[in-house]
Design a protein around this motif. Sequence first.
Motif, mmCIF file in Angstrom:
data_model
loop_
_atom_site.group_PDB
_atom_site.id
_atom_site.type_symbol
_atom_site.label_atom_id
_atom_site.label_comp_id
_atom_site.label_asym_id
_atom_site.label_seq_id
_atom_site.Cartn_x
_atom_site.Cartn_y
_atom_site.Cartn_z
ATOM 1 N N LEU A 57 0.810 -1.234 0.000
ATOM 2 C CA LEU A 57 0.000 0.000 0.000
ATOM 3 C C LEU A 57 0.837 1.275 0.000
ATOM 4 O O LEU A 57 0.590 2.185 -0.770
ATOM 5 C CB LEU A 57 -0.934 0.009 1.217
ATOM 6 C CG LEU A 57 -2.417 -0.253 0.930
ATOM 7 C CD1 LEU A 57 -3.236 -0.011 2.181
ATOM 8 C CD2 LEU A 57 -2.932 0.637 -0.193
ATOM 9 N N LEU A 58 1.837 1.358 0.873
ATOM 10 C CA LEU A 58 2.581 2.618 0.983
ATOM 11 C C LEU A 58 3.483 2.846 -0.225
ATOM 12 O O LEU A 58 3.648 3.970 -0.680
ATOM 13 C CB LEU A 58 3.394 2.651 2.281
ATOM 14 C CG LEU A 58 2.552 2.830 3.541
ATOM 15 C CD1 LEU A 58 3.433 2.869 4.782
ATOM 16 C CD2 LEU A 58 1.720 4.099 3.482
ATOM 17 N N GLN A 59 4.075 1.785 -0.752
ATOM 18 C CA GLN A 59 4.929 1.951 -1.942
ATOM 19 C C GLN A 59 4.108 2.017 -3.229
ATOM 20 O O GLN A 59 4.560 2.562 -4.230
ATOM 21 C CB GLN A 59 5.951 0.820 -2.018
ATOM 22 C CG GLN A 59 7.129 0.975 -1.068
ATOM 23 C CD GLN A 59 7.782 2.349 -1.172
ATOM 24 O OE1 GLN A 59 8.181 2.789 -2.248
ATOM 25 N NE2 GLN A 59 7.874 3.052 -0.053
ATOM 26 N N ALA A 60 2.903 1.444 -3.194
ATOM 27 C CA ALA A 60 2.074 1.414 -4.400
ATOM 28 C C ALA A 60 1.759 2.816 -4.896
ATOM 29 O O ALA A 60 1.675 3.047 -6.101
ATOM 30 C CB ALA A 60 0.772 0.662 -4.115
ATOM 31 N N SER A 61 1.609 3.753 -3.969
ATOM 32 C CA SER A 61 1.298 5.126 -4.384
ATOM 33 C C SER A 61 2.421 5.694 -5.246
ATOM 34 O O SER A 61 2.180 6.359 -6.251
ATOM 35 C CB SER A 61 1.078 6.010 -3.158
ATOM 36 O OG SER A 61 2.198 5.971 -2.293
ATOM 37 N N VAL A 62 3.664 5.394 -4.868
ATOM 38 C CA VAL A 62 4.824 5.899 -5.616
ATOM 39 C C VAL A 62 4.987 5.128 -6.924
ATOM 40 O O VAL A 62 5.158 5.711 -7.996
ATOM 41 C CB VAL A 62 6.107 5.777 -4.757
ATOM 42 C CG1 VAL A 62 7.331 6.229 -5.541
ATOM 43 C CG2 VAL A 62 5.969 6.597 -3.479
ATOM 44 N N LYS A 63 4.910 3.800 -6.828
ATOM 45 C CA LYS A 63 5.110 2.968 -8.027
ATOM 46 C C LYS A 63 4.006 3.201 -9.051
ATOM 47 O O LYS A 63 4.260 3.253 -10.258
ATOM 48 C CB LYS A 63 5.159 1.492 -7.622
ATOM 49 C CG LYS A 63 6.428 1.123 -6.857
ATOM 50 C CD LYS A 63 6.410 -0.332 -6.420
ATOM 51 C CE LYS A 63 7.700 -0.696 -5.691
ATOM 52 N NZ LYS A 63 7.682 -2.090 -5.197
ATOM 53 N N GLY A 64 2.772 3.329 -8.563
ATOM 54 C CA GLY A 64 1.655 3.565 -9.464
ATOM 55 C C GLY A 64 1.804 4.871 -10.224
ATOM 56 O O GLY A 64 1.514 4.955 -11.424
ATOM 57 N N PHE A 100 -3.665 7.000 -7.325
ATOM 58 C CA PHE A 100 -2.375 7.653 -7.592
ATOM 59 C C PHE A 100 -1.975 7.496 -9.049
ATOM 60 O O PHE A 100 -1.527 8.443 -9.687
ATOM 61 C CB PHE A 100 -1.287 7.095 -6.669
ATOM 62 C CG PHE A 100 -1.405 7.596 -5.267
ATOM 63 C CD1 PHE A 100 -0.743 8.750 -4.861
ATOM 64 C CD2 PHE A 100 -2.197 6.937 -4.346
ATOM 65 C CE1 PHE A 100 -0.877 9.232 -3.571
ATOM 66 C CE2 PHE A 100 -2.338 7.406 -3.049
ATOM 67 C CZ PHE A 100 -1.670 8.551 -2.660
ATOM 68 N N ALA A 101 -2.142 6.285 -9.575
ATOM 69 C CA ALA A 101 -1.815 6.042 -10.977
ATOM 70 C C ALA A 101 -2.759 6.828 -11.886
ATOM 71 O O ALA A 101 -2.315 7.475 -12.846
ATOM 72 C CB ALA A 101 -1.909 4.547 -11.266
ATOM 73 N N ALA A 135 3.039 7.342 0.171
ATOM 74 C CA ALA A 135 4.160 6.796 0.936
ATOM 75 C C ALA A 135 3.942 7.053 2.427
ATOM 76 O O ALA A 135 2.818 7.143 2.900
ATOM 77 C CB ALA A 135 5.480 7.356 0.425
ATOM 78 N N ALA A 136 5.019 7.190 3.185
ATOM 79 C CA ALA A 136 4.876 7.249 4.642
ATOM 80 C C ALA A 136 4.454 8.620 5.150
ATOM 81 O O ALA A 136 3.772 8.733 6.159
ATOM 82 C CB ALA A 136 6.196 6.845 5.296
ATOM 83 N N LEU A 137 4.838 9.678 4.449
ATOM 84 C CA LEU A 137 4.672 11.023 5.016
ATOM 85 C C LEU A 137 3.605 11.878 4.339
ATOM 86 O O LEU A 137 3.188 12.883 4.891
ATOM 87 C CB LEU A 137 6.019 11.766 4.981
ATOM 88 C CG LEU A 137 7.147 11.090 5.774
ATOM 89 C CD1 LEU A 137 8.462 11.818 5.562
ATOM 90 C CD2 LEU A 137 6.819 11.042 7.260
ATOM 91 N N GLY A 138 3.204 11.492 3.136
ATOM 92 C CA GLY A 138 2.312 12.375 2.382
ATOM 93 C C GLY A 138 0.852 12.236 2.742
ATOM 94 O O GLY A 138 0.015 11.828 1.936
ATOM 95 N N LEU A 139 0.504 12.619 3.972
ATOM 96 C CA LEU A 139 -0.860 12.419 4.475
ATOM 97 C C LEU A 139 -1.908 13.184 3.669
ATOM 98 O O LEU A 139 -2.996 12.699 3.439
ATOM 99 C CB LEU A 139 -0.938 12.847 5.949
ATOM 100 C CG LEU A 139 -0.342 11.859 6.958
ATOM 101 C CD1 LEU A 139 -0.299 12.480 8.346
ATOM 102 C CD2 LEU A 139 -1.153 10.575 6.993
ATOM 103 N N ASN A 140 -1.581 14.399 3.253
ATOM 104 C CA ASN A 140 -2.560 15.239 2.559
ATOM 105 C C ASN A 140 -2.386 15.238 1.045
ATOM 106 O O ASN A 140 -2.957 16.066 0.352
ATOM 107 C CB ASN A 140 -2.456 16.690 3.059
ATOM 108 C CG ASN A 140 -3.066 16.840 4.443
ATOM 109 O OD1 ASN A 140 -4.104 16.260 4.719
ATOM 110 N ND2 ASN A 140 -2.401 17.587 5.300
ATOM 111 N N TYR A 141 -1.598 14.308 0.535
ATOM 112 C CA TYR A 141 -1.263 14.334 -0.889
ATOM 113 C C TYR A 141 -2.515 14.304 -1.770
ATOM 114 O O TYR A 141 -2.643 15.093 -2.697
ATOM 115 C CB TYR A 141 -0.341 13.160 -1.258
ATOM 116 C CG TYR A 141 0.119 13.236 -2.692
ATOM 117 C CD1 TYR A 141 1.276 13.924 -3.026
ATOM 118 C CD2 TYR A 141 -0.629 12.659 -3.725
ATOM 119 C CE1 TYR A 141 1.685 14.031 -4.350
ATOM 120 C CE2 TYR A 141 -0.223 12.764 -5.050
ATOM 121 C CZ TYR A 141 0.935 13.448 -5.345
ATOM 122 O OH TYR A 141 1.325 13.561 -6.661
ATOM 123 N N GLY A 142 -3.419 13.382 -1.466
ATOM 124 C CA GLY A 142 -4.605 13.254 -2.301
ATOM 125 C C GLY A 142 -5.418 14.529 -2.357
ATOM 126 O O GLY A 142 -5.803 14.989 -3.435
#
Length: 223
Positions: A57-64, A100-101, A135-142
Amino acid sequence: SSEINRDTRDITIIFHGAGGQDEYTDDLLRVLSSKAKTKASSRFVKMVDWSKDSADLLQASVKGSKIATQIGNVMRDILYRNASQNERNIHVIGISVGAFAANSLIQTLDSELDPLIRKKTYLQLTLLDPFQQKAALGLNYGNQNFGKGSDFAQQYLNTDDPVPSTNAPLQYCATTDVTSLRPEEIFGHDWPLIYYTQELRTTGSNGFIPPEKRDKVGSLKLL
């Protein structure tokens, strides 16, 4: 059509969530593909299988996001080679962490398409209970990013499930909260996808929202 060519008018790309494709994503693909058969030559519908990268889940946001940027660059080149005088519609659907993708693909197309092609291309984003933490820190990214670069973005939301970072409306989307309509036996995080598929099947829509039916971005509709 099995590929994008000069005659392709409507393009729909779907990104599944962390668990990969399942009966619910298959059903969505089936409904959208059946709509596409009405004029097979002018429509393209594709589910992107990124299951190897979506499971974490946490890495999927970056990889996607990276995968979608690559897809966006390929699509940019295909659309350039198959430039048409007609307007095109592109609909990108993101399920859960697939948001994210989906968002990355929209933003890549918005920024990378040839300016003349971009002017004739309608970009629509649909997010189904999107996972919003990067990822781990981007709580408000969405909330800060999802929907930017699109011509219209919509979110279908369930607010009472235990999946973290999926229970809030997004400021750059027109949000429909479907929580109260959920049958008890359906897991909350799955419900927006199931509801959206049922809505398409019932209305006969191909997923593209005409201008007069687009809710205001930032609006919240409770069903």
